[in-house]
Design an enzyme around this catalytic site. Structure first.
Site, PDB file in Angstrom:
ATOM      1  N   ASN A  68     -22.033-111.179 -80.739  1.00 22.81           N
ATOM      2  CA  ASN A  68     -21.906-109.930 -81.472  1.00 22.81           C
ATOM      3  C   ASN A  68     -21.081-110.219 -82.621  1.00 22.81           C
ATOM      4  OD1 ASN A  68     -20.743-106.936 -82.166  1.00 22.81           O
ATOM      5  ND2 ASN A  68     -22.629-106.749 -81.097  1.00 22.81           N
TER       6      ASN A  68
ATOM      7  N   SER B 223     -19.034-108.319 -84.111  1.00 19.20           N
ATOM      8  CA  SER B 223     -17.456-108.238 -83.335  1.00 19.20           C
ATOM      9  C   SER B 223     -17.478-109.020 -82.383  1.00 19.20           C
ATOM     10  CB  SER B 223     -17.165-106.762 -83.071  1.00 19.20           C
ATOM     11  OG  SER B 223     -15.756-106.475 -82.414  1.00 19.20           O
TER      12      SER B 223
ATOM     13  N   GLU C 262     -23.393-116.524 -68.320  1.00 21.93           N
ATOM     14  CA  GLU C 262     -23.223-116.323 -66.760  1.00 21.93           C
ATOM     15  C   GLU C 262     -23.165-114.900 -66.487  1.00 21.93           C
ATOM     16  OE1 GLU C 262     -21.374-118.209 -68.942  1.00 21.93           O
ATOM     17  OE2 GLU C 262     -20.302-119.896 -67.841  1.00 21.93           O
TER      18      GLU C 262
END
Lengths: 152, 152, 152, 152
Positions: free
Chosen positions: C55, C57, C65
């Site tokens: 992302n 951010s 995982e």
């Protein structure tokens, strides 16, 4: 006409600006190189600042706004008049959604958030404007109550 | 008058409602007991659902909206027409700020988010309304560029 | 001599390897360019895979995982025989601490985690070896009990 | 025989204990009621403390260890001699995997982590023992290098 200072005095706004920008120097961001500084003016008149702190596992890092606010909370501060966030880009960056949510737990919806661009220019919005219809402490009944609701 | 269906057909909206509510059954929330279900309608017409998955270390958990969307992304889906989120409370809960940010990476700002209360009633807002002035992929220059800017 | 296959048949180990490596193709990692793929063998014999999803951010992203395991949980899977994680580096990367914690909620401490390097070579450790003295569901008494303890 | 003090003087160990336990008072944990306090002894002899800070959206909260360490980092501290974490349970709780990962970015693998139970008794392990074969800054090549590797 909108009050772009949201009740801050000229001196307070200047200090918010300066402290937000200076806080960029405390950033640890070897991965993104995207420095962010944050300053918070507490109701008691004190200032708390912080920078973003990244991690080799990106999701483990902490943004500047959360760094500053978690410092404030852990030092017993409650009630905040303004938050400033400064970056090295233009137009200014806003707090990410995760930070808006973190701030939501502790600030009034009308608290102003000043966003500074690399030249010191800013935009300002309230927390309520940045996170409308928010999910806050009042949105979450205690587990004992939820256990009943989920079985109905 | 606002279009409360945001372009979805009656059948699609019914299915979004039913799938969002049904997805609450997949929640793993032994700590909050706050079940959340999420359904996403992809541009290709397929549906992806998910529930919240909590952890004994609360910050490590994953909300329903992120569960559903990360499933969609990892299955190669791109482009989404609508997202629904259902809880056991009333008025309906909205996605938290962290989820709004996660959705922001992949959805158009005008994608509708339908929020269902325990009785199946809903409110709807677009992503752009829930996360105004957002920090998205375009807000973040590459590290090589940021390294230069931070030294100016 | 240690059993490097941890009870997996040769065919199962080959499939774990191949699926973990193939799952790298599903990664969304425009920021780190660090592709991670993960495959999980469920007790019921089914396989679930996922890649990392980043992302803008950084802290809002989800590692491979967790992508794979949250998919498994939301699809009702419980009980896991093995988890594989593959990257493009050598020596192989291990799951970050946050992922080890997420896995801890659902897997036995003796579940093997196979870590594949870019050439397909691997190292293997159990969850208990990667997260010793872990904080799990049994470590956290319910809020009602904690409220009493904190006041003593 | 193992050195259970890891090079700390008796006075330092006493202070680590007292500060870790006292830091529980700074916790904001209305959801779990699980108070956690953390104290860090920096190489320069100063102390930094923090408590856990929860959020209505559980995944947005910050654990005590990360609260204390992000404070230290944002105040320019580098190099740490010991970290203590105290809870209201017995046996003592360990840092969650996410916190171990956050600590990993800044501490030597041989830094001791003292875990205090409700009676002030403790267990101690090094970071390297708590997070073996860890994923750290050296595990992550820069994006430019990864972009090449992933195409081979």
């Amino acid at each position: 006409m909108a009050d772009l200072t949201h009740g801050l005095s000229t001196a307070e706004l200047t200090e918010l600006t300066n402290r937000s920008i200076a806080a960029k120097e405390t950033a640890y961001c070897p991965y993104s190189k995207f420095r962010v500084g944050c300053a918070i003016l507490c109701n008691d008149g004190t200032w708390i600042t912080g920078g973003n702190v990244e991690n080799a596992s990106y999701p483990v890092g902490i943004c500047a706004e959360r760094t500053a606010l978690v410092k404030a909370i852990s030092e017993g501060k409650r009630g905040f008049r303004a938050l400033g966030v400064a970056t090295d880009v233009k137009p200014p960056s806003s707090p990410c959604g995760m930070c808006r949510q973190f701030i939501r737990e502790f600030a009034d919806l009308n608290m102003p958030i000043f966003m500074y661009d690399i030249d010191g220019g800013y935009e300002v919005m309230t927390l309520g404007q940045l996170l409308p219809m928010s999910f806050g402490p009042d949105s979450l009944p205690p587990p004992s109550e939820m256990a009943k609701l989920s079985k109905e």
